[in-house]
Scaffold this motif. Sequence first.
Motif, PDB file in Angstrom:
ATOM      1  N   LYS A  40      20.426 -30.364 -23.048  1.00  0.00           N
ATOM      2  CA  LYS A  40      20.458 -31.518 -23.958  1.00  0.00           C
ATOM      3  C   LYS A  40      21.651 -31.468 -24.909  1.00  0.00           C
ATOM      4  O   LYS A  40      22.378 -32.433 -25.063  1.00  0.00           O
ATOM      5  N   GLU A  41      21.816 -30.306 -25.562  1.00  0.00           N
ATOM      6  CA  GLU A  41      22.933 -30.191 -26.515  1.00  0.00           C
ATOM      7  C   GLU A  41      24.269 -30.033 -25.785  1.00  0.00           C
ATOM      8  O   GLU A  41      25.313 -30.050 -26.400  1.00  0.00           O
ATOM      9  N   VAL A  84      20.383 -20.506 -14.184  1.00  0.00           N
ATOM     10  CA  VAL A  84      20.305 -21.971 -14.174  1.00  0.00           C
ATOM     11  C   VAL A  84      19.168 -22.431 -15.082  1.00  0.00           C
ATOM     12  O   VAL A  84      19.308 -23.383 -15.852  1.00  0.00           O
ATOM     13  N   LYS A  85      18.065 -21.707 -15.017  1.00  0.00           N
ATOM     14  CA  LYS A  85      16.933 -22.040 -15.902  1.00  0.00           C
ATOM     15  C   LYS A  85      17.352 -21.957 -17.372  1.00  0.00           C
ATOM     16  O   LYS A  85      17.070 -22.846 -18.178  1.00  0.00           O
ATOM     17  N   ALA A  86      18.028 -20.869 -17.717  1.00  0.00           N
ATOM     18  CA  ALA A  86      18.463 -20.679 -19.101  1.00  0.00           C
ATOM     19  C   ALA A  86      19.426 -21.782 -19.527  1.00  0.00           C
ATOM     20  O   ALA A  86      19.377 -22.282 -20.647  1.00  0.00           O
ATOM     21  N   ILE A  87      20.314 -22.151 -18.603  1.00  0.00           N
ATOM     22  CA  ILE A  87      21.290 -23.204 -18.917  1.00  0.00           C
ATOM     23  C   ILE A  87      20.582 -24.544 -19.097  1.00  0.00           C
ATOM     24  O   ILE A  87      20.890 -25.308 -20.019  1.00  0.00           O
ATOM     25  N   LYS A  88      19.607 -24.816 -18.206  1.00  0.00           N
ATOM     26  CA  LYS A  88      18.921 -26.115 -18.267  1.00  0.00           C
ATOM     27  C   LYS A  88      18.221 -26.305 -19.617  1.00  0.00           C
ATOM     28  O   LYS A  88      18.139 -27.420 -20.129  1.00  0.00           O
ATOM     29  N   GLU A  89      17.741 -25.191 -20.185  1.00  0.00           N
ATOM     30  CA  GLU A  89      17.086 -25.298 -21.492  1.00  0.00           C
ATOM     31  C   GLU A  89      18.039 -25.803 -22.562  1.00  0.00           C
ATOM     32  O   GLU A  89      17.640 -26.371 -23.562  1.00  0.00           O
ATOM     33  N   LYS A  90      19.310 -25.561 -22.343  1.00  0.00           N
ATOM     34  CA  LYS A  90      20.290 -25.956 -23.362  1.00  0.00           C
ATOM     35  C   LYS A  90      21.016 -27.236 -22.950  1.00  0.00           C
ATOM     36  O   LYS A  90      21.977 -27.638 -23.610  1.00  0.00           O
ATOM     37  N   ASP A 126      28.529 -23.113 -35.510  1.00  0.00           N
ATOM     38  CA  ASP A 126      29.161 -23.908 -34.449  1.00  0.00           C
ATOM     39  C   ASP A 126      30.663 -24.058 -34.643  1.00  0.00           C
ATOM     40  O   ASP A 126      31.205 -25.148 -34.725  1.00  0.00           O
ATOM     41  N   ILE A 127      31.304 -22.921 -34.734  1.00  0.00           N
ATOM     42  CA  ILE A 127      32.753 -22.927 -34.929  1.00  0.00           C
ATOM     43  C   ILE A 127      33.429 -23.048 -33.563  1.00  0.00           C
ATOM     44  O   ILE A 127      33.133 -22.268 -32.655  1.00  0.00           O
ATOM     45  N   PRO A 128      34.292 -24.034 -33.406  1.00  0.00           N
ATOM     46  CA  PRO A 128      34.889 -24.280 -32.087  1.00  0.00           C
ATOM     47  C   PRO A 128      35.983 -23.278 -31.748  1.00  0.00           C
ATOM     48  O   PRO A 128      37.150 -23.507 -32.035  1.00  0.00           O
ATOM     49  N   ILE A 129      35.597 -22.171 -31.166  1.00  0.00           N
ATOM     50  CA  ILE A 129      36.581 -21.162 -30.760  1.00  0.00           C
ATOM     51  C   ILE A 129      36.143 -20.539 -29.438  1.00  0.00           C
ATOM     52  O   ILE A 129      34.957 -20.282 -29.225  1.00  0.00           O
ATOM     53  N   LYS A 163      28.057 -20.703 -26.688  1.00  0.00           N
ATOM     54  CA  LYS A 163      28.316 -19.473 -27.434  1.00  0.00           C
ATOM     55  C   LYS A 163      27.908 -19.639 -28.894  1.00  0.00           C
ATOM     56  O   LYS A 163      27.326 -18.733 -29.497  1.00  0.00           O
ATOM     57  N   GLY A 164      28.215 -20.804 -29.463  1.00  0.00           N
ATOM     58  CA  GLY A 164      27.792 -21.094 -30.843  1.00  0.00           C
ATOM     59  C   GLY A 164      28.267 -20.071 -31.855  1.00  0.00           C
ATOM     60  O   GLY A 164      27.478 -19.480 -32.590  1.00  0.00           O
ATOM     61  N   THR A 165      29.585 -19.822 -31.900  1.00  0.00           N
ATOM     62  CA  THR A 165      30.119 -18.839 -32.838  1.00  0.00           C
ATOM     63  C   THR A 165      29.785 -19.218 -34.280  1.00  0.00           C
ATOM     64  O   THR A 165      29.923 -20.367 -34.677  1.00  0.00           O
ATOM     65  N   PHE A 166      29.305 -18.245 -35.044  1.00  0.00           N
ATOM     66  CA  PHE A 166      29.075 -18.497 -36.462  1.00  0.00           C
ATOM     67  C   PHE A 166      29.572 -17.332 -37.306  1.00  0.00           C
ATOM     68  O   PHE A 166      29.699 -16.205 -36.832  1.00  0.00           O
TER      69      PHE A 166
END
Lengths: 805, 121
Positions: free
Chosen positions: A689-690, A681-687, A716-719, A698-701
């Motif tokens: 905002k975005e 949950v901590k790790a998720i909360k850091e993200k 940031d490829i939507p897959i 996942k932020g595939t690149f």
Amino acid sequence: MKNTKLLFALLLSCGIFYILNNPIGKLPPLGIFLNPSTGIWQNEKNESISGEITIPGLKDLVTVHYDAQLIPHVFAQNEHDLYKAQGYLTAKHRLWQLEFQTYAAAGRLSEILGEKALDYDRSERRRGMGFGAEQSVAFMKKNDPKTLQLVQDYADGVNAYIDQLKAADYPVEYKLLDYKPEAWSPEKTALLLMYMTKMLAGRDKDLAYTNMLGLIGQENFNLLFPEYFDITDPVIPKDTDWSFIDVPQTKQPENLVVLDTTRASLPQPHPDNGSNNWAISGSKSASGRPILANDPHLGLNLPSIWFVMQLSTPQHNAFGATIPGALGVISGFNQHIAWGETNATRDVSDWYKITFNSDGTKYLYDGNWRPVTQRIEKIKIKGRTAFQDTVRYTHHGPVVFDKNFKSDKERAGYALRWIGHEGGNHQKTFIELNKAKNYEEYVAALQYWTAPSQNFVFASTAGDIALWIQGKFPNKWEGQGKFLMDGSRSENDWQSFIPQTFNAHTKNPSRGFVSSANQHPVDEQYPFYVFNDGYETYRNRVINDFFQSKDTFSIADFKNLHNNNFNLKAAELLPFMLKQMNTELLTEVEQKLYNEISTWQFNNDIDEVGPSIWDAWFDALKDLVWDEFDQKEITLTQPFDYQTIHLLKTQVEHKFMDIVATKDKKETARDLFLLSFKKAVKAIKEKEKEGYDWGKFKGTFVGHLLQALPAFSRFDIPIGGGRSIVNATSTNHGPSWRMIVEMTEPPTALGIYPGGQSGNPGSRYYDNFIDDWAAGKYHRLNFLQSDTQSEVILGTQTLIPTKNE
Amino acid sequence: MNKTILNFLATLLLAVLLSMFLPWWSVMLAALITAYVFPLENSAVFWTPFLSVGLYWSIYSFLLSSTNDYILAQKIASLFPLNGNPYLLILATGTLGGIAAGAGGVLGRQLEVVLKTKNAN
């Protein structure tokens, strides 16, 4: 006064000349780089796809048609011209990548990138990459000069392109790093194949396992690292009859494991390197024709590892994905058959502890001292004097780690026995497969393949489907090579190889389909020892269940399966974890995320938040469970996910569940679920905002080969998808080529990859496939049956021989 | 013709010609030769070749890039970093070419002064 002014003017000019003509810090020489006549502005264009080009050494005209995807359709009159043209065209579209990959393979990156690459280069040299490539060329010279001649033709084609290049035409990466292309040679093709071998057969944990064994003992080791799992659904179906095999497994010597601890380890290939392939027979196909699919999972790079081509002579007509540097189509089809590969990882790299004499020139072997041979590796370094490394070779192979490299033991060393050093005629397999007309010719082509071992799937217009697990495999005794072995005893050597015809295979199985997804090749009935080399345990079950779920399948079903995001791993653990959680101990925020993941249906789709929470949770959980293996002093490894989950569910109070750092408390799996959830949950909360939906989380690149240079990469490829999912797209790894072939006459095929045909970041063909790939779309592959014009052809280039030759 | 315009045009012509077979420093050489043959006074010694080659490099790079939708220029401009703005990269290209030519011009002019004085003696 006048002279002073002149001196000042001279200094000014020299200063400006120096600044603009030399690299400053990370900047390339700006004058050269930005000069519109020769610099990067000359790369601001698409590629030419018409006109005539003279190529020395051609025997006849070669016609090259380009379609809207910039796929070259090559019509040559003979094989020599064909591979010359392949070399020429590959260089034309992918020169920098073509060369860079062989620099990486050979341990020569320091030449381009400077001192920071030295450690990498030393590792690659000590691993014996150059040595292995030399063995391959020597093998071809001795056994198959015909194939070697074709490899030379390819080299001539590449060089014909390089020779006509002006500095202004160099790919932009050369300008950025300020160097020049050099001549291509058959050795470089061999190096490229070594690179693939390292990528796909370079995984090895022997030294880590040896450390683990010393740390936790045999019983625990067997618990954490079983050879087979209870749910193993092997590549070759379980009911296969092996009675035709009349060679026994090597007998186990009475021997003790060398217990040792080492800090050394080689850079390991990406753990997710793997793939899917499958084929269904006519009886299972909606159209009555076999259908075959392949999607190799590799690092997602620009330029892509794949370059799609049609390669034909009057005798054959092949189409599919090629790899810059290698001849022929690697994953594709011709008029009669289709083929594709997945990695059939086997333990083909073993480590031997070497005992040296006092001056390090001899090593102990069966009570005698044998001399080592020395190989001098001279590593050129940009902006510095060269570095010279001496690597000692034993009959096992190179001594990778010794007192000169990552080890401080004065008279001991660690030698690597690796199939990559064996030499072989890998190139012939593809040259023959490209021409094969039926099952027999496919099998005949495979026999030359030694490494990296692959699951070669097959389908033909005649209606056959098959799958051979092909490679050169040592016939090991039970457990051989799992741990570091004593290199001074001959009984520890590889005693023999499994005869090629006894490699596991299946043809037209009664279930009507063949498939592989890097799982166990065979079950325990196979008469040879197969070490669990990190076999995949999830994708294969989703695929096989799918093909058992109904009677017939169509192309649309194949597409859906490629894009299937079902997370079986999560489905097997998450419900258990959720049930075990004491939700009263959760804060309000944690409760919210708990509710979110509770409703997730286990699909890793981009707009779901469930997969993000699961991912963060499972990662945190694994680190807590295996906290005892998080040590800096020695190299260790974590058990495979399948076994981790099995233990979490069945041995909730095992001592491994306890957190070592909390001395006064004994944790159980149940405690770990809660603790790791709070961490997640901590790790998720850091993200937050975005946003933390799976697509963003996942932020595939797709990263440029130069350390994912952002300007030349796509982010940031939507897959959807992820690790252990049939759509295996993780952050920078996944289906690098998706192909579906229906065995009509001629075959009808679809294919796409996350990149583009051009290697030039200034071309619109550089990354133009990525959006369609991410959306799960395919492109129809225009399989031209003759070189006559048609509406799919956008431009035609003719390669013509030099006159009077 | 005005000497400045003459110098400007000669630099431009020579720079274009020399760049066909010489590396980037052809623009320095072009400005140097022009400054020697058509000497200018004061700051025009620098600024005339600066403008001449600055325009040449800017316009040439603009022509190459605009016909390709600035695909590469945008990427290089985010590499440098110029915020991914291709026009800034074109401006930077022109400015660098200009500075190089300007320096060449100054050197050419000073050579002219020194050598002419010697000849006069």
